[in-house]
Design a protein around this motif. Structure first.
Motif, PDB file in Angstrom:
ATOM      1  N   ARG A   5     -21.562  45.492  79.967  1.00 54.41           N
ATOM      2  CA  ARG A   5     -21.218  44.171  80.489  1.00 54.41           C
ATOM      3  C   ARG A   5     -21.655  44.039  81.937  1.00 54.41           C
ATOM      4  O   ARG A   5     -21.886  45.037  82.609  1.00 54.41           O
ATOM      5  N   HIS A   6     -21.807  42.790  82.366  1.00 57.01           N
ATOM      6  CA  HIS A   6     -21.960  42.567  83.800  1.00 57.01           C
ATOM      7  C   HIS A   6     -20.929  41.530  84.241  1.00 57.01           C
ATOM      8  O   HIS A   6     -20.356  40.822  83.426  1.00 57.01           O
ATOM      9  N   GLY A   7     -20.689  41.495  85.544  1.00 55.39           N
ATOM     10  CA  GLY A   7     -19.776  40.512  86.108  1.00 55.39           C
ATOM     11  C   GLY A   7     -20.443  39.852  87.292  1.00 55.39           C
ATOM     12  O   GLY A   7     -21.570  40.194  87.658  1.00 55.39           O
ATOM     13  N   ILE A  12     -19.566  38.026  91.353  1.00 51.20           N
ATOM     14  CA  ILE A  12     -18.664  37.619  92.431  1.00 51.20           C
ATOM     15  C   ILE A  12     -19.475  36.894  93.503  1.00 51.20           C
ATOM     16  O   ILE A  12     -20.696  37.040  93.583  1.00 51.20           O
ATOM     17  N   ARG A  13     -18.753  36.124  94.331  1.00 49.52           N
ATOM     18  CA  ARG A  13     -19.389  35.383  95.420  1.00 49.52           C
ATOM     19  C   ARG A  13     -18.636  35.705  96.701  1.00 49.52           C
ATOM     20  O   ARG A  13     -17.431  35.461  96.784  1.00 49.52           O
ATOM     21  N   LEU A  14     -19.348  36.267  97.654  1.00 45.48           N
ATOM     22  CA  LEU A  14     -18.710  36.707  98.898  1.00 45.48           C
ATOM     23  C   LEU A  14     -18.937  35.689 100.014  1.00 45.48           C
ATOM     24  O   LEU A  14     -19.858  34.864  99.940  1.00 45.48           O
ATOM     25  N   ARG A  36     -31.874  36.935  77.842  1.00 39.90           N
ATOM     26  CA  ARG A  36     -31.442  35.595  77.418  1.00 39.90           C
ATOM     27  C   ARG A  36     -29.933  35.519  77.632  1.00 39.90           C
ATOM     28  O   ARG A  36     -29.221  36.488  77.372  1.00 39.90           O
ATOM     29  N   GLN A  37     -29.456  34.371  78.116  1.00 36.30           N
ATOM     30  CA  GLN A  37     -28.038  34.243  78.456  1.00 36.30           C
ATOM     31  C   GLN A  37     -27.491  32.879  78.081  1.00 36.30           C
ATOM     32  O   GLN A  37     -28.182  31.876  78.172  1.00 36.30           O
ATOM     33  N   THR A  38     -26.239  32.875  77.689  1.00 35.93           N
ATOM     34  CA  THR A  38     -25.549  31.599  77.519  1.00 35.93           C
ATOM     35  C   THR A  38     -24.090  31.810  77.908  1.00 35.93           C
ATOM     36  O   THR A  38     -23.646  32.948  78.039  1.00 35.93           O
ATOM     37  N   ILE A  65     -13.387  37.787  90.239  1.00 37.91           N
ATOM     38  CA  ILE A  65     -14.495  37.947  89.290  1.00 37.91           C
ATOM     39  C   ILE A  65     -14.599  36.617  88.531  1.00 37.91           C
ATOM     40  O   ILE A  65     -13.601  36.113  88.035  1.00 37.91           O
ATOM     41  N   ASN A  66     -15.802  36.007  88.516  1.00 36.30           N
ATOM     42  CA  ASN A  66     -15.874  34.667  87.920  1.00 36.30           C
ATOM     43  C   ASN A  66     -16.360  34.668  86.472  1.00 36.30           C
ATOM     44  O   ASN A  66     -16.229  33.677  85.766  1.00 36.30           O
ATOM     45  N   HIS A  67     -16.949  35.770  86.023  1.00 35.88           N
ATOM     46  CA  HIS A  67     -17.204  35.952  84.593  1.00 35.88           C
ATOM     47  C   HIS A  67     -17.539  37.400  84.297  1.00 35.88           C
ATOM     48  O   HIS A  67     -17.954  38.133  85.180  1.00 35.88           O
ATOM     49  N   LEU A  68     -17.336  37.774  83.038  1.00 34.43           N
ATOM     50  CA  LEU A  68     -17.784  39.084  82.551  1.00 34.43           C
ATOM     51  C   LEU A  68     -18.614  38.799  81.312  1.00 34.43           C
ATOM     52  O   LEU A  68     -18.279  37.912  80.524  1.00 34.43           O
TER      53      LEU A  68
END
Ligand code: OOG
Ligand code: NI
Length: 466
Positions: free
Chosen positions: A69-71, A73-75, A265-267, A224-227
């Motif tokens: 998985r990846h996640g 963040i925004r600093l 590819r991502q959704t 964390i805004n998504h995984l």
């Protein structure tokens, strides 16, 4: 003596990734649903495709997929970014690549922290797409100054996280007890806080400047805004999402459906509107809402060499000149058709991709090769032609700026399109980070080269042994 008791950085990362997944499933239940769906589709895909299963097993990558998985963040500040780099280094995660999102109307620039060696990636490939807010792209100077002051006040790392990071740097690692504490302390940085750092009025002003600025500046930490779990069949997951009561974004980002998957590819599913409260002038709390956290899935394909990447960028650009995907999905079919048409020019067999020098491959000696006594050293192509050496695609471990922008946009609300002047500033980013980012192409080329050398060595050893 002490060194023997250190937990490896790879194991710390695996523990952290697992802890983060549990926390996020708790915070955003739809992510748990998505994980179940991905696990089912991956099992079905493997059952239906024996060759895929065999090659994933042979290259030692089958096991990592369900863990993968990846996640993101925004600093808010350079100090946060450089400390984050030190924290991730304890887990064996290093900054790879520079992504400028300003061109896409998002006031950030980014890197991906991830493991780099082949063995580390196989153990656990957890990555975090990490963005730094660029207040310099905000026109309103008063707001910029205020936002800067708010960000400078906050402390996103616990004292324990800082202390253990310093300890790991000093001693060269962490033992088991310290690792457990480290994971728990660092997790705090990524936790969701429903009590904002700012008043409702300030939130509104930040939000009016750009939704992303409100997301970064208004809260105590970079939640964390998504995984994103990795799937082996993204089209199938996208199609099944509604059945699982998840509303997918309009189109899949990246290349079209192909026999030989390339890059990424991502959704995603849309960010949730969540209840938060804002500070009142009299010390109380005022209820409100904020939209930030979502779920995403990805399918990873072959890492492209510069020539292949150039072709990818050109074809993507061509298709977007014909149709630009609308956020509401109204032209999704036209976009998919234009994308598929443009990518007819990208070869779709591993042999052609390899021969054209478009992608990176990992080479290994075949069963026949192991049993063959070679009369002398030979070149790679003839060894492949004779069935003595085989090749498997090397997985792309990084991200794509156009796709990332699409993911950002779909979760910032569709009316949020905003133009900035393109202003990549990698030097500035690296100065803030406190290190240079690694070049992704060097990394893949290194893995490919090592695999070729090991094949030639094994086959020459057979010669020498005669
Ligand atoms: C990051 C979006 C980029 C991806 O997978 O391309 C990203 C964000 O929304 O903070 O995660
Ligand atoms: Ni993502």
């Amino acid at each position: 003596m002490k060194e023997n008791s250190f937990v490896s950085a790879d194991d710390i990362r695996a523990a952290f990734s697992a802890a983060m997944s549990i926390m996020y499933r708790d915070e955003v239940p739809a992510y748990g649903t998505l994980m179940e769906l991905v696990a089912k589709v991956n099992a079905d895909t493997l059952a239906a495709n024996a060759t895929l299963k065999e090659r994933l097993e042979a290259t030692d990558s089958l096991e990592r997929i369900s863990e993968e998985r990846h996640g993101a963040i925004r600093l808010g500040t350079p100090a946060e970014l450089s400390m984050m780099r030190r924290v991730f280094a304890v887990m064996g995660m290093y900054p790879v690549g520079y992504y400028d999102l300003s061109t896409a109307g998002v006031p950030v620039h980014s890197t991906a922290f991830r493991p780099v060696g082949e063995a580390s990636l196989k153990r656990n490939p957890f990555r975090v797409f990490t963005s730094l807010l660029r207040l310099d792209l905000i026109a309103d100077e008063t707001l910029r100054t205020e936002a800067d002051a708010i960000l400078k006040e906050r402390r996103i790392f616990t004292p324990g996280a800082i202390e253990l990071t310093e300890k790991a740097e000093r001693d060269g690692g962490l033992d088991k007890a310290d690792t457990e504490r480290f994971v728990a302390e660092v997790l705090e940085t990524f936790r969701w806080h429903d009590k904002a750092n700012v008043s409702a009025d300030m939130y509104k002003r930040l939000h009016d400047a750009h939704r992303l600025i409100a997301d970064v500046v208004s809260f105590k930490g970079p939640h964390i805004n998504h995984l994103t779990p990795r799937t082996l069949d993204i089209d199938r997951v996208q199609a099944l999402m509604p059945e699982y009561r998840i509303a997918p974004k309009a189109v899949v980002e990246g290349p079209p459906t192909r026999n030989c998957p390339i890059l990424l590819r991502q959704t995603s599913f849309k960010a949730l509107e969540e209840a938060v409260s804002f500070r009142d002038a009299d010390g109380g709390w005022k209820p409100g809402s904020h939209t930030a956290r979502f779920g995403e899935i990805e399918q990873r394909g072959i890492a492209l060499a510069p020539k292949g990447r150039g072709l990818y960028d050109r074809l993507l650009d061509e298709s977007r000149k014909i149709v630009r995907p609308a956020g509401d999905g109204s032209n999704a079919r036209e976009y998919e058709a234009a994308l598929a048409k443009a990518f007819e020019d990208f070869p779709d067999s591993w042999a052609e991709i390899r021969e054209a020098g478009l992608g990176y491959f990992s080479y290994s000696v075949t069963e026949k090769g192991r049993q063959t006594k070679l009369p002398g050293r030979r070149d790679l192509d003839s060894l492949i032609a004779d069935g003595l050496v085989q090749f498997d695609p090397i997985v792309y471990e990084d991200f794509l700026p156009v796709s990332a922008a699409g993911i950002f946009q779909s979760n910032l609300g569709d009316g949020a399109q905003q133009e900035f002047v393109a202003s990549p500033n990698q030097k500035r980013f690296e100065a803030d980070l406190g290190a240079a980012v690694l070049n992704e192409f060097d990394h893949y080329a290194g893995i490919e080269k090592a695999s070729i050398e090991s094949c030639l060595k094994a086959l020459t050893a057979a010669v020498a042994a005669e």
